[in-house]
Scaffold this motif. Structure first.
Motif, short mmCIF file in Angstrom:
data_model
loop_
_atom_site.label_atom_id
_atom_site.label_comp_id
_atom_site.label_asym_id
_atom_site.label_seq_id
_atom_site.Cartn_x
_atom_site.Cartn_y
_atom_site.Cartn_z
N SER A 14 -46.66 82.84 20.78
CA SER A 14 -47.67 82.51 21.78
C SER A 14 -48.85 83.49 21.89
N ALA A 15 -48.74 84.69 21.38
CA ALA A 15 -49.76 85.72 21.64
C ALA A 15 -51.16 85.33 21.17
N GLN A 16 -51.29 84.82 19.96
CA GLN A 16 -52.62 84.46 19.46
C GLN A 16 -53.23 83.31 20.26
N ARG A 17 -52.41 82.39 20.65
CA ARG A 17 -52.88 81.25 21.44
C ARG A 17 -53.36 81.73 22.82
N VAL A 18 -52.55 82.57 23.47
CA VAL A 18 -52.94 83.09 24.78
C VAL A 18 -54.22 83.92 24.67
N LEU A 19 -54.30 84.73 23.62
CA LEU A 19 -55.52 85.52 23.41
C LEU A 19 -56.73 84.60 23.25
N GLY A 20 -56.61 83.55 22.48
CA GLY A 20 -57.70 82.59 22.31
C GLY A 20 -58.10 81.94 23.62
N ALA A 35 -56.27 92.64 28.41
CA ALA A 35 -55.58 91.91 29.47
C ALA A 35 -54.32 91.22 28.95
N VAL A 36 -54.38 90.67 27.76
CA VAL A 36 -53.22 90.00 27.17
C VAL A 36 -52.12 91.02 26.88
N ALA A 37 -52.49 92.16 26.36
CA ALA A 37 -51.50 93.21 26.10
C ALA A 37 -50.81 93.63 27.39
N GLU A 38 -51.59 93.80 28.45
CA GLU A 38 -51.01 94.17 29.74
C GLU A 38 -50.10 93.06 30.26
N ALA A 39 -50.50 91.82 30.11
CA ALA A 39 -49.70 90.69 30.59
C ALA A 39 -48.37 90.61 29.85
N TYR A 40 -48.39 90.79 28.54
CA TYR A 40 -47.13 90.76 27.78
C TYR A 40 -46.24 91.95 28.15
N ALA A 41 -46.83 93.09 28.44
CA ALA A 41 -46.02 94.23 28.87
C ALA A 41 -45.34 93.93 30.21
N ARG A 42 -46.08 93.31 31.09
CA ARG A 42 -45.49 92.92 32.38
C ARG A 42 -44.42 91.85 32.18
N ALA A 43 -44.67 90.93 31.27
CA ALA A 43 -43.67 89.89 30.99
C ALA A 43 -42.38 90.51 30.47
N TRP A 44 -42.50 91.49 29.59
CA TRP A 44 -41.31 92.15 29.06
C TRP A 44 -40.54 92.85 30.18
N ASP A 45 -41.28 93.52 31.09
CA ASP A 45 -40.62 94.21 32.21
C ASP A 45 -39.86 93.23 33.10
N ARG A 46 -40.32 91.98 33.16
CA ARG A 46 -39.71 90.97 34.04
C ARG A 46 -39.11 89.82 33.23
N ARG A 51 -38.59 84.34 31.60
CA ARG A 51 -38.06 83.35 30.66
C ARG A 51 -37.51 82.12 31.36
N GLU A 52 -37.20 82.22 32.65
CA GLU A 52 -36.70 81.09 33.43
C GLU A 52 -37.82 80.22 34.00
N CYS A 53 -39.06 80.67 33.87
CA CYS A 53 -40.20 79.88 34.37
C CYS A 53 -40.31 78.58 33.58
N ASP A 54 -40.98 77.59 34.19
CA ASP A 54 -41.22 76.34 33.48
C ASP A 54 -41.99 76.60 32.18
N SER A 55 -42.94 77.53 32.25
CA SER A 55 -43.72 77.87 31.06
C SER A 55 -44.01 79.37 31.06
N ALA A 58 -47.59 80.08 30.27
CA ALA A 58 -48.51 79.90 31.39
C ALA A 58 -48.46 81.12 32.31
N TRP A 59 -47.26 81.67 32.50
CA TRP A 59 -47.10 82.86 33.34
C TRP A 59 -47.92 84.01 32.73
N VAL A 60 -47.77 84.22 31.44
CA VAL A 60 -48.50 85.31 30.76
C VAL A 60 -50.01 85.06 30.83
N ARG A 61 -50.42 83.83 30.59
CA ARG A 61 -51.84 83.50 30.62
C ARG A 61 -52.42 83.75 32.02
#
Length: 171
Positions: A14-20, A35-46, A51-55, A58-61
């Motif tokens: 998903s990273a390239q798509r979210v970045l685009g 911003a994408v790097a920070e979002a993925y770091a936060r996603a990893w922390d949580r 991973r239980e979200c519908d998408s 979308a959460w990362v974006r």
């Protein structure tokens, strides 16, 4: 270990798509990447809850967009504060004398310039200058004397040059 593998797969897919997407939303690739790097770091922390979200994508974006907007707001606020601060300051006009002194200071050796500025503009004593520059007080006195002479000579030259005239010579 399963979480790391799962997250890595999610990131890779998903990273390239979210970045685009984010780049299209905010118009700056560099800001989007941050911003994408920070979002993925936060996603990893949580990751357990993300991973239980519908998408998860979308959460990362959404997080990436909020991070980018937050950075933009901080920059705008910093700029506004800077402008307010500048508006409150009274800046005196630069005089011809000031310009001449600065130009003359640039023409003398750095060691001399430093002690002249510290003594005459900052107001430090010879002993204080010696401590600050890590030199013997006698060395400071020598640099100060030489700097003053050089400065005076350059200021006299500048004055001569600015009048456009020549020196009269008695014959």
């Amino acid at each position: 270990m399963r979480d790391a593998e799962e997250f890595d797969a999610f990131y890779s897919a998903s990273a390239q798509r979210v970045l685009g997407h984010l780049y299209a939303m905010i118009g700056s690739r560099a800001e989007a990447e941050d911003a994408v790097a920070e979002a993925y770091a936060r996603a990893w922390d949580r990751w357990a809850s993300v991973r239980e979200c519908d998408s998860p994508e979308a959460w990362v974006r959404s997080v990436a967009y909020r991070v980018a907007v937050s950075a933009w707001r901080k920059a705008v606020n910093r700029l506004s504060a800077h402008r307010r601060h500048l508006a409150e300051q009274h800046v005196e006009a630069t005089t011809v004398d000031h310009v001449a002194v600065v130009a003359a200071l640039r023409r003398i050796p750095a060691e001399q310039r430093r002690v002249v500025v510290l003594h005459h503009l900052v107001g430090l004593s010879v002993a204080e200058i010696a401590t600050e520059v890590g030199a013997n007080p006698n060395t400071v006195k020598t640099r100060l004397a030489r700097g003053r002479r050089a400065l005076a000579a350059h200021l006299a030259d500048d004055e001569y040059q600015s009048t456009g005239g020549g020196r009269s010579h008695d014959v």
